[in-house]
Design a protein around this motif. Structure first.
Motif, PDB file in Angstrom:
ATOM      1  N   GLU A 104      19.172-158.277 -88.775  1.00 21.97           N
ATOM      2  CA  GLU A 104      20.081-159.145 -88.451  1.00 21.97           C
ATOM      3  C   GLU A 104      19.943-160.489 -89.504  1.00 21.97           C
ATOM      4  O   GLU A 104      19.479-161.632 -89.297  1.00 21.97           O
ATOM      5  CB  GLU A 104      19.620-159.868 -86.999  1.00 21.97           C
ATOM      6  N   ARG A 105      19.823-160.167 -90.671  1.00 21.68           N
ATOM      7  CA  ARG A 105      20.136-160.719 -91.836  1.00 21.68           C
ATOM      8  C   ARG A 105      20.585-160.468 -93.198  1.00 21.68           C
ATOM      9  O   ARG A 105      20.577-159.101 -92.963  1.00 21.68           O
ATOM     10  CB  ARG A 105      18.735-161.676 -92.171  1.00 21.68           C
ATOM     11  N   ILE A 106      21.095-161.170 -94.114  1.00 20.04           N
ATOM     12  CA  ILE A 106      21.738-160.795 -95.261  1.00 20.04           C
ATOM     13  C   ILE A 106      20.603-160.184 -95.953  1.00 20.04           C
ATOM     14  O   ILE A 106      19.744-160.811 -96.381  1.00 20.04           O
ATOM     15  CB  ILE A 106      22.769-161.436 -95.851  1.00 20.04           C
ATOM     16  N   PHE A 107      20.624-158.902 -96.657  1.00 20.02           N
ATOM     17  CA  PHE A 107      19.692-158.430 -97.571  1.00 20.02           C
ATOM     18  C   PHE A 107      20.453-157.737 -98.629  1.00 20.02           C
ATOM     19  O   PHE A 107      21.674-157.157 -98.774  1.00 20.02           O
ATOM     20  CB  PHE A 107      18.577-157.548 -96.886  1.00 20.02           C
ATOM     21  N   THR A 108      19.707-157.230 -99.935  1.00 19.30           N
ATOM     22  CA  THR A 108      20.146-156.725-100.918  1.00 19.30           C
ATOM     23  C   THR A 108      19.326-155.100-101.309  1.00 19.30           C
ATOM     24  O   THR A 108      18.318-154.927-100.188  1.00 19.30           O
ATOM     25  CB  THR A 108      19.913-157.236-102.140  1.00 19.30           C
ATOM     26  N   TRP A 109      19.739-154.363-101.942  1.00 19.45           N
ATOM     27  CA  TRP A 109      18.975-152.909-102.069  1.00 19.45           C
ATOM     28  C   TRP A 109      17.489-153.430-102.487  1.00 19.45           C
ATOM     29  O   TRP A 109      16.442-152.658-101.837  1.00 19.45           O
ATOM     30  CB  TRP A 109      19.565-152.395-103.376  1.00 19.45           C
TER      31      TRP A 109
END
Length: 338
Positions: free
Chosen positions: A145-150
């Motif tokens: 439940e948070r924006i993340f990247t690779w």
């Protein structure tokens, strides 16, 4: 613009498609449901038209000549007006409470200057005939439940491959990567998930069991006997994915590792099925597939060969084959697939 388009590919689905459709109607006017009638010969077209008439602001029935599952997905993408795009097979369904939560997140993302590229949820194997279900989640591999990247992801377990059941792509991502699935070919859902991955920069994971994946129909494409009978199509899809992917062109080490793991899984599935059939012709096809990987993409072959699964799949001894098939049988019991 709609927040989410859900495409439902239907081929002779009259006896079960209503469950899939009904599970989506909690989404209100924020969603678009495209019922893609892929040249059905039963009452699928009639049911689709009745739903469109009843819910004209949400449902659209699209009728086309038979082109297979992939072509139905292509058609859905062509007509989609939603910011995000999801495929729901006509014999599967969504958990309604989970769907409401997913839509809340997508609504909030749709209002951001830079909306996320991919949303991931859990999916559940529903083996109704024996009363068993198995949820596949990603909580050990992804932040919740948070924006993340690779760069933020952890290690994926063998069971944690991102599948069509678990992924919702931003529609623009699918169009930007020129996604077009081959006609009259099974198992193209792997291409659907795999090809857009290098275009994905931002992700969001919700730990809910959204997608209910029905297992058990005798004519189902994942039925083991049918998969062996269609092994040439499985090999075709695997070769397409090999051709799509060059690990030297992927900057993110974690994405490269994941995509290599996915290809290793595809090679494993083909290898196991070819070994289970145990015909001379299919054993030769196994060798040819591995030779194809080696000759077409040496870098990828070396990456796959570094993995334990990659090493195991190329063991040609009696003991090696025994280990492979025993591992497959154990996984089948644990994860309740096929």
């Amino acid at each position: 613009m709609k927040v989410l388009t859900i495409a439902i590919p239907c081929y002779n689905s009259a006896s079960y498609m209503e469950r899939a459709i009904e599970s989506l109607l909690v989404g209100s006017d924020d969603i678009e449901i495209l019922i893609i009638n892929d040249g059905s010969k039963d009452n699928t077209a009639i049911i689709a038209d009745e739903y469109e008439k009843k819910y004209p602001n949400i449902i659209r029935a699209i009728h086309k000549e038979n082109g297979g599952h992939g072509d139905a997905v292509n058609t859905g993408l062509k007509y989609a007006t939603g910011m995000y795009y999801k495929v729901l097979d006509s014999d599967d369904w969504f958990d309604k409470k989970s769907f409401i939560k997913v839509l809340d997140v997508l609504r909030s993302m749709a209002n951001k200057p830079e909306p996320i590229d991919m949303l991931i949820t859990n999916y559940v194997y529903e083996k109704v005939s024996i009363g068993k279900s198995k949820s596949i989640n990603y909580k050990s591999a992804m932040p919740e439940e948070r924006i993340f990247t690779w760069d933020d992801i952890g290690d994926f377990k063998i069971s944690q491959n991102i599948l069509m059941h678990s992924v919702i792509y931003r529609t623009e991502i699918l169009r930007n990567c020129n996604l077009e699935l081959p006609k009259h070919t099974f198992y193209v859902d792997n291409i659907f998930v795999f090809k857009p991955l290098p275009y994905v920069k931002t992700m969001y994971y919700i730990n809910v069991d959204l997608y209910r994946y029905f297992i058990g129909r005798e004519d189902q494409s994942v039925n083991e006997k049918i998969m062996i009978g269609r092994i040439d199509q499985q090999i075709k899809v695997t070769k397409i994915m090999i051709d799509l992917y060059d690990p030297t062109q992927i900057e993110s080490k974690k994405l490269r590792k994941y995509m290599t793991q996915y290809l290793t899984m595809m090679m494993t599935v083909s290898t196991v099925l070819l070994l289970k059939s145990n015909t001379v012709e299919n054993l030769n096809k196994k060798d040819e597939l591995w030779n194809y990987l080696r000759s077409k993409n040496k870098n990828l072959y070396e990456e796959v060969n570094k993995t334990l699964l990659g090493k195991l799949m190329q063991m040609d001894t009696f003991i090696g084959k025994k280990i492979i098939l025993s591992g497959y049988s154990l996984s089948k019991k644990i994860y309740v697939f096929n």
